[in-house]
Design a protein around this motif. Structure first.
Motif, PDB file in Angstrom:
ATOM      1  N   MET A   1      -3.636  44.348 -14.740  1.00  0.00           N
ATOM      2  CA  MET A   1      -4.748  44.864 -13.936  1.00  0.00           C
ATOM      3  C   MET A   1      -4.351  45.021 -12.474  1.00  0.00           C
ATOM      4  N   VAL A   2      -3.675  44.025 -11.930  1.00  0.00           N
ATOM      5  CA  VAL A   2      -3.239  44.101 -10.536  1.00  0.00           C
ATOM      6  C   VAL A   2      -2.284  45.278 -10.350  1.00  0.00           C
ATOM      7  N   MET A   3      -1.371  45.462 -11.292  1.00  0.00           N
ATOM      8  CA  MET A   3      -0.429  46.581 -11.197  1.00  0.00           C
ATOM      9  C   MET A   3      -1.151  47.925 -11.302  1.00  0.00           C
ATOM     10  N   MET A   4      -2.144  48.007 -12.176  1.00  0.00           N
ATOM     11  CA  MET A   4      -2.942  49.235 -12.272  1.00  0.00           C
ATOM     12  C   MET A   4      -3.562  49.569 -10.922  1.00  0.00           C
ATOM     13  N   GLU A   5      -4.166  48.555 -10.311  1.00  0.00           N
ATOM     14  CA  GLU A   5      -4.832  48.789  -9.030  1.00  0.00           C
ATOM     15  C   GLU A   5      -3.828  49.157  -7.947  1.00  0.00           C
ATOM     16  N   MET A   6      -2.699  48.473  -7.910  1.00  0.00           N
ATOM     17  CA  MET A   6      -1.684  48.781  -6.904  1.00  0.00           C
ATOM     18  C   MET A   6      -1.132  50.193  -7.065  1.00  0.00           C
ATOM     19  N   ASN A   7      -1.096  50.679  -8.296  1.00  0.00           N
ATOM     20  CA  ASN A   7      -0.567  52.019  -8.557  1.00  0.00           C
ATOM     21  C   ASN A   7      -1.627  53.107  -8.429  1.00  0.00           C
ATOM     22  N   GLY A   8      -2.871  52.736  -8.104  1.00  0.00           N
ATOM     23  CA  GLY A   8      -3.888  53.732  -7.809  1.00  0.00           C
ATOM     24  C   GLY A   8      -4.855  54.079  -8.914  1.00  0.00           C
ATOM     25  N   ALA A   9      -4.978  53.242  -9.922  1.00  0.00           N
ATOM     26  CA  ALA A   9      -5.966  53.509 -10.978  1.00  0.00           C
ATOM     27  C   ALA A   9      -7.371  53.495 -10.387  1.00  0.00           C
ATOM     28  N   GLU A  10      -8.251  54.249 -11.001  1.00  0.00           N
ATOM     29  CA  GLU A  10      -9.638  54.329 -10.547  1.00  0.00           C
ATOM     30  C   GLU A  10     -10.338  52.984 -10.729  1.00  0.00           C
ATOM     31  N   ILE A  11     -11.266  52.677  -9.835  1.00  0.00           N
ATOM     32  CA  ILE A  11     -11.980  51.394  -9.875  1.00  0.00           C
ATOM     33  C   ILE A  11     -12.747  51.235 -11.181  1.00  0.00           C
ATOM     34  N   TRP A  12     -13.384  52.306 -11.658  1.00  0.00           N
ATOM     35  CA  TRP A  12     -14.149  52.206 -12.904  1.00  0.00           C
ATOM     36  C   TRP A  12     -13.245  51.833 -14.077  1.00  0.00           C
ATOM     37  N   MET A  13     -11.978  52.267 -14.032  1.00  0.00           N
ATOM     38  CA  MET A  13     -11.037  51.927 -15.099  1.00  0.00           C
ATOM     39  C   MET A  13     -10.735  50.423 -15.089  1.00  0.00           C
ATOM     40  N   LEU A  14     -10.576  49.882 -13.890  1.00  0.00           N
ATOM     41  CA  LEU A  14     -10.326  48.442 -13.764  1.00  0.00           C
ATOM     42  C   LEU A  14     -11.505  47.645 -14.311  1.00  0.00           C
ATOM     43  N   HIS A  15     -12.712  48.063 -13.941  1.00  0.00           N
ATOM     44  CA  HIS A  15     -13.900  47.363 -14.438  1.00  0.00           C
ATOM     45  C   HIS A  15     -14.019  47.499 -15.956  1.00  0.00           C
ATOM     46  N   LEU A  16     -13.736  48.666 -16.473  1.00  0.00           N
ATOM     47  CA  LEU A  16     -13.836  48.893 -17.915  1.00  0.00           C
ATOM     48  C   LEU A  16     -12.890  47.964 -18.679  1.00  0.00           C
ATOM     49  N   VAL A  17     -11.619  47.970 -18.318  1.00  0.00           N
ATOM     50  CA  VAL A  17     -10.671  47.117 -19.055  1.00  0.00           C
ATOM     51  C   VAL A  17     -10.944  45.640 -18.799  1.00  0.00           C
ATOM     52  N   GLY A  18     -11.381  45.301 -17.593  1.00  0.00           N
ATOM     53  CA  GLY A  18     -11.692  43.902 -17.290  1.00  0.00           C
ATOM     54  C   GLY A  18     -12.867  43.390 -18.093  1.00  0.00           C
ATOM     55  N   ILE A  19     -13.924  44.192 -18.164  1.00  0.00           N
ATOM     56  CA  ILE A  19     -15.112  43.783 -18.923  1.00  0.00           C
ATOM     57  C   ILE A  19     -14.791  43.684 -20.410  1.00  0.00           C
ATOM     58  N   VAL A  20     -14.093  44.658 -20.949  1.00  0.00           N
ATOM     59  CA  VAL A  20     -13.745  44.623 -22.374  1.00  0.00           C
ATOM     60  C   VAL A  20     -12.843  43.428 -22.664  1.00  0.00           C
ATOM     61  N   PHE A  21     -11.865  43.175 -21.789  1.00  0.00           N
ATOM     62  CA  PHE A  21     -10.951  42.047 -21.994  1.00  0.00           C
ATOM     63  C   PHE A  21     -11.725  40.729 -22.030  1.00  0.00           C
ATOM     64  N   PHE A  22     -12.576  40.494 -21.026  1.00  0.00           N
ATOM     65  CA  PHE A  22     -13.274  39.209 -20.970  1.00  0.00           C
ATOM     66  C   PHE A  22     -14.403  39.108 -21.992  1.00  0.00           C
ATOM     67  N   LEU A  23     -14.948  40.218 -22.424  1.00  0.00           N
ATOM     68  CA  LEU A  23     -15.875  40.191 -23.551  1.00  0.00           C
ATOM     69  C   LEU A  23     -15.117  39.739 -24.800  1.00  0.00           C
ATOM     70  N   GLY A  24     -13.924  40.285 -24.984  1.00  0.00           N
ATOM     71  CA  GLY A  24     -13.081  39.877 -26.106  1.00  0.00           C
ATOM     72  C   GLY A  24     -12.731  38.405 -26.064  1.00  0.00           C
ATOM     73  N   ARG A  25     -12.369  37.920 -24.876  1.00  0.00           N
ATOM     74  CA  ARG A  25     -12.028  36.500 -24.728  1.00  0.00           C
ATOM     75  C   ARG A  25     -13.240  35.626 -25.012  1.00  0.00           C
TER      76      ARG A  25
END
Length: 131
Positions: A61-85
């Protein structure tokens, strides 16, 4: 950094799972191993599983953000990941295979999406410069 929110959340998950293990070790008077107690075995595996997945996901996630991924993408993968956990945790504690399985599916899906997004947002011109 948006990813910092999820890194903090990951740390909180790990601390909560650590405290669960500590509480059960005190309850059952077990200093090492699991003492043959199923509840302690489960808590140890919940913590171990989180310790195996959370650091890699947070790094991606940190690398995605550093490389310029959109904020909504970070939230999407973060929410799905922690929902899974969270589903995995619930499934392990309730011995309900469906919740545990769905938790792992969401975890793996989010990791695969993070891998793909990292490849898309990788600054290829810096990685493989043309001469």
């Amino acid at each position: 950094m948006v990813s910092a929110l999820y890194v903090v959340l990951g740390a909180l998950f790990l601390i909560k799972f650590s405290f669960d293990v500590i509480r059960l070790r005190r309850l059952y008077h077990v200093s090492t191993g699991d003492g043959g107690f199923f509840e302690l075995q489960t808590a140890i595996r919940i913590h171990g599983n989180a310790a195996e997945y959370i650091p890699v996901a947070m790094l991606m996630m940190v690398m995605m953000e550093m490389n310029g991924a959109e904020i909504w993408m970070l939230h999407l993968v973060g929410i799905v990941f922690f929902l899974g956990r969270s589903l995995h945790f619930y499934g392990m504690n309730s011995s309900t295979l469906l919740w545990r399985k769905n938790g792992m599916i969401l975890t793996i899906i989010s990791l695969v999406v993070m891998i793909l997004l990292n490849l898309v947002y990788l600054p290829w011109d810096l990685v493989m410069p043309l001469r």
